[in-house]
Scaffold this active site. Sequence first.
Site, PDB file in Angstrom:
ATOM      1  CB  SER A 103      -0.957  -0.037   1.194  1.00 34.86           C
ATOM      2  OG  SER A 103      -1.961   0.939   1.054  1.00 34.86           O
ATOM      3  CG  ASP A 145      -3.562  -3.359  -4.254  1.00 33.76           C
ATOM      4  OD1 ASP A 145      -3.506  -3.064  -5.464  1.00 33.76           O
ATOM      5  OD2 ASP A 145      -4.617  -3.291  -3.607  1.00 33.76           O
ATOM      6  CG  HIS A 176      -5.300  -2.761  -0.030  1.00 37.24           C
ATOM      7  ND1 HIS A 176      -4.723  -2.450  -1.246  1.00 37.24           N
ATOM      8  CD2 HIS A 176      -4.814  -1.836   0.855  1.00 37.24           C
ATOM      9  CE1 HIS A 176      -3.935  -1.393  -1.103  1.00 37.24           C
ATOM     10  NE2 HIS A 176      -3.969  -1.011   0.159  1.00 37.24           N
TER      11      HIS A 176
END
Length: 474
Positions: A159, A183, A268
């Site tokens: 992230s 991601d 995610h």
Amino acid sequence: MESKALLLVALGVWLQSLTAFRGGVAAADGGRDFSDIESKFALRTPEDTAEDTCHLIPGLADSVSNCHFNHSSKTFVVIHGWTVTGMYESWVPKLVAALYKREPDSNVIVVDWLYRAQQHYPVSAGYTKLVGNDVARFINWLEEEFNYPLDNVHLLGYSLGAHAAGVAGSLTNKKVNRITGLDPAGPNFEYAEAPSRLSPDDADFVDVLHTFTRGSPGRSIGIQKPVGHVDIYPNGGTFQPGCNIGEAIRVIAEKGLGDVDQLVKCSHERSIHLFIDSLLNEENPSKAYRCNSKEAFEKGLCLSCRKNRCNNVGYEINKVRAKRSSKMYLKTRSQMPYKVFHYQVKIHFSGTENDKQNNQAFEISLYGTVAESENIPFTLPEVATNKTYSFLIYTEVDIGELLMMKLKWKNDSYFRWSDWWSSPSFVIEKIRVKAGETQKKVIFCAREKVSHLQKGKDAAVFVKCHDKSLKKSG
């Protein structure tokens, strides 16, 4: 007086050591000052993957030996993302354990930037530059102080942590070997310039897994555009199987965005678990296929492995560096192990009467030398006389060499008056199948020379047959 002087010296030494353990020291060699580094670097062990028991402190050489850093092995640097709780997520020790299981002699370092990561998202997003700077200075210090080769360094960022890894890679004296973006975050980064986010220039090789890109650009949780040498979009990258989007939308509608952290985790974090899967199941890596679009992939048009058109997902990826980023796609299971087996199916529908049907539901069953996979549902947007259609199907089990298949045309979910007196049908002579994982092509012939596939009736049966075109490669 002498005792007072000694007391002052001792107090100074104690204060310096206290400062060191709070985030950095003023290094004696060359006057380098690391006191402003706020990120912490914990070298976790295979015996205790969940706790930060020993910290490597930039500028304090003894900390490296005290933590038993292995100078002859590769180093993984794990960088977490945004957090609401201010604590490590449960995936961190799982990834650490998987890395040590695959590379027992390696160093697995977890970067702690939890305080900065628990602010409002835009604030934490801005902090990624400072975190990246901290990580770069730490890596540069390892190289300069201990002559540690950066070719042994692999950064893994999740992230916001993926962009912090990118910033770090852009600031090291020499390029690190690899950055894996798990991601990478989308908001504030979709339209950002390369120096502020993860990009292919940040390491010798950059690979990226995109697992939650649902929504408009800039608003999706994960970044949509390719930011590495190889960008892989499992299940199209928008949403992952086993993650209930309907439930997520309902909870957001009822409770607002307060629980969004819990809701987005499934898709995610799937990027992390796909990478963990690649570490633990090295004998059966998932394969991804280069394709211009997910729509073309869904038609089964991209299952070629020629000229680096396919690649392993995760740790054992082949380091292919093209002038443009390679966008790759694959399907997965809803849980580990995630590997599936991809097939392109091509069917020519013929008949004596011109007919056209929209949004038709079918089921296909595959039978092989090892196992079978029955009643796999798929929908064709259009079925018309004298047209050939290509589509993608996949199985969750390895069925071995294909021997036979069945095709069934399902009834519509709604009633049509015409169904009382007639049922649409097509004639099918052959079905062509290409297996992505083995790259083998097989042709199936109708068991009765031709099969009359009738809507809502019994399945048509096709058996493996011989054809000259089977000898062609591609």
